[in-house]
Design a protein around this motif. Structure first.
Motif, short mmCIF file in Angstrom:
data_model
loop_
_atom_site.label_atom_id
_atom_site.label_comp_id
_atom_site.label_asym_id
_atom_site.label_seq_id
_atom_site.Cartn_x
_atom_site.Cartn_y
_atom_site.Cartn_z
N UNK A 28 -2.00 10.69 26.47
CA UNK A 28 -1.00 11.27 25.56
C UNK A 28 -0.56 10.24 24.52
N UNK A 29 -0.37 9.00 24.95
CA UNK A 29 0.02 7.95 24.00
C UNK A 29 -1.10 7.71 22.99
N UNK A 30 -2.33 7.70 23.48
CA UNK A 30 -3.47 7.51 22.58
C UNK A 30 -3.56 8.63 21.56
N UNK A 31 -3.36 9.86 22.00
CA UNK A 31 -3.37 11.00 21.08
C UNK A 31 -2.25 10.87 20.05
N UNK A 32 -1.06 10.49 20.51
CA UNK A 32 0.10 10.34 19.63
C UNK A 32 -0.16 9.29 18.55
N UNK A 33 -0.67 8.13 18.96
CA UNK A 33 -0.96 7.05 18.00
C UNK A 33 -2.04 7.50 17.02
N UNK A 34 -3.05 8.20 17.52
CA UNK A 34 -4.09 8.71 16.63
C UNK A 34 -3.55 9.67 15.59
N UNK A 35 -2.63 10.53 15.99
CA UNK A 35 -2.03 11.47 15.05
C UNK A 35 -1.16 10.75 14.03
N UNK A 36 -0.47 9.70 14.46
CA UNK A 36 0.33 8.91 13.52
C UNK A 36 -0.57 8.28 12.47
N UNK A 37 -1.67 7.69 12.90
CA UNK A 37 -2.59 7.05 11.95
C UNK A 37 -3.19 8.08 11.00
N UNK A 38 -3.50 9.28 11.49
CA UNK A 38 -4.01 10.33 10.61
C UNK A 38 -2.98 10.70 9.54
N UNK A 39 -1.71 10.80 9.93
CA UNK A 39 -0.67 11.13 8.95
C UNK A 39 -0.46 10.00 7.95
N UNK A 40 -0.55 8.75 8.41
CA UNK A 40 -0.37 7.62 7.50
C UNK A 40 -1.48 7.55 6.46
N UNK A 41 -2.66 8.05 6.79
CA UNK A 41 -3.75 8.07 5.80
C UNK A 41 -3.47 9.05 4.67
N UNK A 42 -2.61 10.03 4.91
CA UNK A 42 -2.27 11.03 3.90
C UNK A 42 -1.16 10.57 2.96
N UNK A 43 -0.50 9.47 3.27
CA UNK A 43 0.65 9.03 2.48
C UNK A 43 0.19 8.56 1.11
N UNK A 44 0.90 9.00 0.08
CA UNK A 44 0.63 8.55 -1.29
C UNK A 44 1.65 7.49 -1.63
N UNK A 45 1.18 6.29 -1.87
CA UNK A 45 2.09 5.18 -2.16
C UNK A 45 2.35 5.10 -3.66
N UNK A 46 3.60 4.79 -4.05
CA UNK A 46 3.92 4.72 -5.48
C UNK A 46 3.26 3.50 -6.13
N UNK A 47 3.01 3.64 -7.43
CA UNK A 47 2.48 2.50 -8.17
C UNK A 47 3.60 1.49 -8.37
N UNK A 48 3.25 0.31 -8.88
CA UNK A 48 4.26 -0.73 -9.09
C UNK A 48 5.32 -0.28 -10.09
N UNK A 49 4.91 0.37 -11.17
CA UNK A 49 5.89 0.81 -12.17
C UNK A 49 6.79 1.91 -11.61
N UNK A 50 6.24 2.83 -10.82
CA UNK A 50 7.07 3.86 -10.20
C UNK A 50 8.07 3.24 -9.24
N UNK A 51 7.62 2.26 -8.48
CA UNK A 51 8.50 1.60 -7.53
C UNK A 51 9.65 0.89 -8.24
#
Length: 86
Positions: A28-51
């Motif tokens: 269950x922990x392994x599945x949870x961590x895997x799902x977290x990593x999958x969601x983090x791959x979807x994150x769009x990070x702001x550019x330097x000027x946006x930040x």
């Protein structure tokens, strides 16, 4: 009448034994961590000027709210001192 035709949801396949509770916990922990990593791959990070722009907006907004709260606090202090004679 078989289990499949009765609609009990059971099929003819044998039930899987999941093993001990510790094994299930780590799966269950392994599945949870895997799902977290999958969601983090979807994150769009702001550019330097946006930040930089977002940071400036937050600083200006916080400064404005601080000034507003300070003004209201000063006004209430004067009002209370006037009402109760300070």
């Amino acid at each position: 009448m078989s289990a499949q035709t009765r609609g009990s949801g059971r099929t003819g396949r044998p039930r899987r034994k999941d093993g001990n509770p510790l094994s299930r916990f780590f799966r269950a922990v392994s599945l949870f961590v895997g799902q977290i990593l999958d969601e983090l791959r979807k994150v769009v990070r702001p550019t330097r000027s946006e930040l930089i722009n977002y940071t400036i907006v937050v600083i200006v907004f916080v400064t404005f709210v601080m000034a507003l709260v300070s003004t209201v606090d000063f006004g209430f202090t004067k009002l209370v001192l006037w009402v109760f004679g300070g």
